[in-house]
Motif scaffolding. Structure first.
Motif, short mmCIF file in Angstrom:
data_model
loop_
_atom_site.label_atom_id
_atom_site.label_comp_id
_atom_site.label_asym_id
_atom_site.label_seq_id
_atom_site.Cartn_x
_atom_site.Cartn_y
_atom_site.Cartn_z
N ARG A 123 0.91 -1.39 -0.12
CA ARG A 123 -0.10 0.11 0.02
C ARG A 123 0.84 1.19 -0.05
NH1 ARG A 123 -2.30 -4.04 0.91
NH2 ARG A 123 -4.38 -4.32 0.64
N VAL A 124 2.11 1.25 -0.23
CA VAL A 124 3.00 2.22 -0.21
C VAL A 124 2.83 2.97 -1.68
CG1 VAL A 124 5.39 3.12 -0.16
CG2 VAL A 124 4.83 1.27 1.25
N VAL A 125 2.62 4.38 -1.53
CA VAL A 125 2.46 5.25 -2.64
C VAL A 125 3.42 6.24 -2.48
CG1 VAL A 125 -0.04 4.68 -3.11
CG2 VAL A 125 0.53 6.62 -1.69
N GLU A 126 3.83 6.79 -3.78
CA GLU A 126 4.78 7.65 -3.94
C GLU A 126 4.24 9.29 -3.60
OE1 GLU A 126 7.92 7.30 -4.23
OE2 GLU A 126 7.63 5.26 -4.17
N SER A 127 2.87 9.21 -4.48
CA SER A 127 2.26 10.67 -4.17
C SER A 127 0.60 10.42 -4.44
CB SER A 127 2.72 11.36 -5.38
OG SER A 127 2.26 11.16 -6.45
N THR A 128 -0.01 11.34 -3.93
CA THR A 128 -1.31 11.24 -4.31
C THR A 128 -1.77 11.32 -6.09
OG1 THR A 128 -1.95 12.59 -2.47
CG2 THR A 128 -3.88 12.47 -4.07
N ALA A 129 -0.94 11.81 -6.56
CA ALA A 129 -1.05 11.89 -8.03
C ALA A 129 -0.71 10.28 -8.54
CB ALA A 129 -0.14 12.86 -8.93
N ALA A 130 0.26 9.62 -8.18
CA ALA A 130 0.51 8.40 -8.24
C ALA A 130 -0.75 7.44 -8.21
CB ALA A 130 1.86 8.08 -7.93
N GLU A 131 -1.24 7.74 -6.89
CA GLU A 131 -2.32 6.84 -6.48
C GLU A 131 -3.50 6.93 -7.20
OE1 GLU A 131 -4.28 5.71 -2.25
OE2 GLU A 131 -3.61 7.80 -2.49
N ARG A 132 -3.75 8.25 -7.77
CA ARG A 132 -4.95 8.46 -8.84
C ARG A 132 -4.71 7.95 -9.98
NH1 ARG A 132 -5.76 14.78 -6.93
NH2 ARG A 132 -6.97 14.18 -4.95
N ALA A 133 -3.59 8.00 -10.49
CA ALA A 133 -2.97 7.45 -11.89
C ALA A 133 -3.40 5.92 -11.70
CB ALA A 133 -1.70 7.69 -12.46
N LYS A 134 -2.84 5.13 -10.64
CA LYS A 134 -3.00 3.79 -10.62
C LYS A 134 -4.48 3.49 -10.48
CE LYS A 134 -1.62 0.20 -7.70
NZ LYS A 134 -0.59 -0.41 -6.46
N ALA A 135 -5.27 4.30 -9.82
CA ALA A 135 -6.79 4.02 -9.82
C ALA A 135 -7.35 3.91 -10.96
CB ALA A 135 -7.42 4.60 -8.61
N ALA A 136 -6.95 5.05 -11.69
CA ALA A 136 -7.60 5.48 -13.19
C ALA A 136 -7.29 4.44 -14.18
CB ALA A 136 -7.36 6.57 -13.49
N ALA A 137 -6.17 3.59 -13.95
CA ALA A 137 -5.62 2.83 -14.90
C ALA A 137 -6.40 1.61 -14.43
CB ALA A 137 -4.07 2.55 -14.76
N ALA A 138 -6.53 0.98 -13.12
CA ALA A 138 -7.48 -0.02 -12.93
C ALA A 138 -8.75 0.14 -13.33
CB ALA A 138 -7.21 -0.21 -11.37
N ASN A 139 -9.31 1.22 -13.26
CA ASN A 139 -10.80 1.59 -13.50
C ASN A 139 -11.01 1.34 -14.96
OD1 ASN A 139 -11.66 2.00 -11.09
ND2 ASN A 139 -11.48 4.09 -11.21
N GLY A 140 -9.92 1.76 -15.99
CA GLY A 140 -10.01 1.82 -17.37
C GLY A 140 -9.77 0.38 -17.70
N ALA A 141 -9.05 -0.48 -16.99
CA ALA A 141 -8.95 -1.97 -17.18
C ALA A 141 -10.30 -2.70 -16.83
CB ALA A 141 -7.70 -2.43 -16.47
N ASN A 142 -10.90 -2.37 -15.92
CA ASN A 142 -12.10 -2.82 -15.79
C ASN A 142 -13.32 -2.69 -16.66
OD1 ASN A 142 -11.11 -4.09 -13.45
ND2 ASN A 142 -11.80 -2.09 -11.89
N GLU A 143 -13.12 -1.45 -17.12
CA GLU A 143 -14.01 -0.97 -18.19
C GLU A 143 -14.03 -1.63 -19.54
OE1 GLU A 143 -14.12 3.03 -18.51
OE2 GLU A 143 -14.87 3.34 -16.27
N THR A 144 -12.66 -2.08 -19.93
CA THR A 144 -12.38 -2.74 -20.97
C THR A 144 -12.27 -4.51 -20.82
OG1 THR A 144 -10.03 -2.91 -20.80
CG2 THR A 144 -11.12 -0.96 -21.85
N GLY A 145 -12.62 -4.89 -19.65
CA GLY A 145 -12.86 -6.23 -19.33
C GLY A 145 -11.53 -6.79 -19.27
N MET A 146 -10.67 -6.32 -18.91
CA MET A 146 -9.20 -6.92 -18.60
C MET A 146 -9.16 -7.09 -17.33
SD MET A 146 -6.66 -4.54 -20.79
CE MET A 146 -6.31 -5.07 -22.22
#
Length: 83
Positions: A60-83
């Protein structure tokens, strides 16, 4: 061979600066570090291996809030495309 070390829920809460109820809530919801239940009943004593807690925290270590948001956005994008 090193002996496995354990911690109780209340001691884990104290170590993390949380209330014991938070640790229990995490456990009931499937969040939080893996745990060991002693006994066959739901009321059995719960222990956490310190190595499991440290591994769970390290994940659960994160470098910054921006990095955490980018990771969450990437995960949401993967969920929406069925990955």
């Amino acid at each position: 061979m090193q002996e496995t070390q354990y911690i109780t829920g209340p001691n884990l809460a104290r170590r993390l600066g949380l209330k014991p109820q938070t640790i229990r809530s995490w456990r009931l919801s499937g969040y939080g570090p893996p745990y060991i239940r002693l006994g066959d009943r739901i009321s059995g004593r719960v222990l956490y291996r310190i190595a499991d807690v440290e591994q769970w925290l390290a994940a659960r270590v994160v470098e910054s809030t921006a990095a955490e948001r980018a990771k969450a956005a990437a995960a949401n994008g993967a969920n929406e495309t069925g990955m």
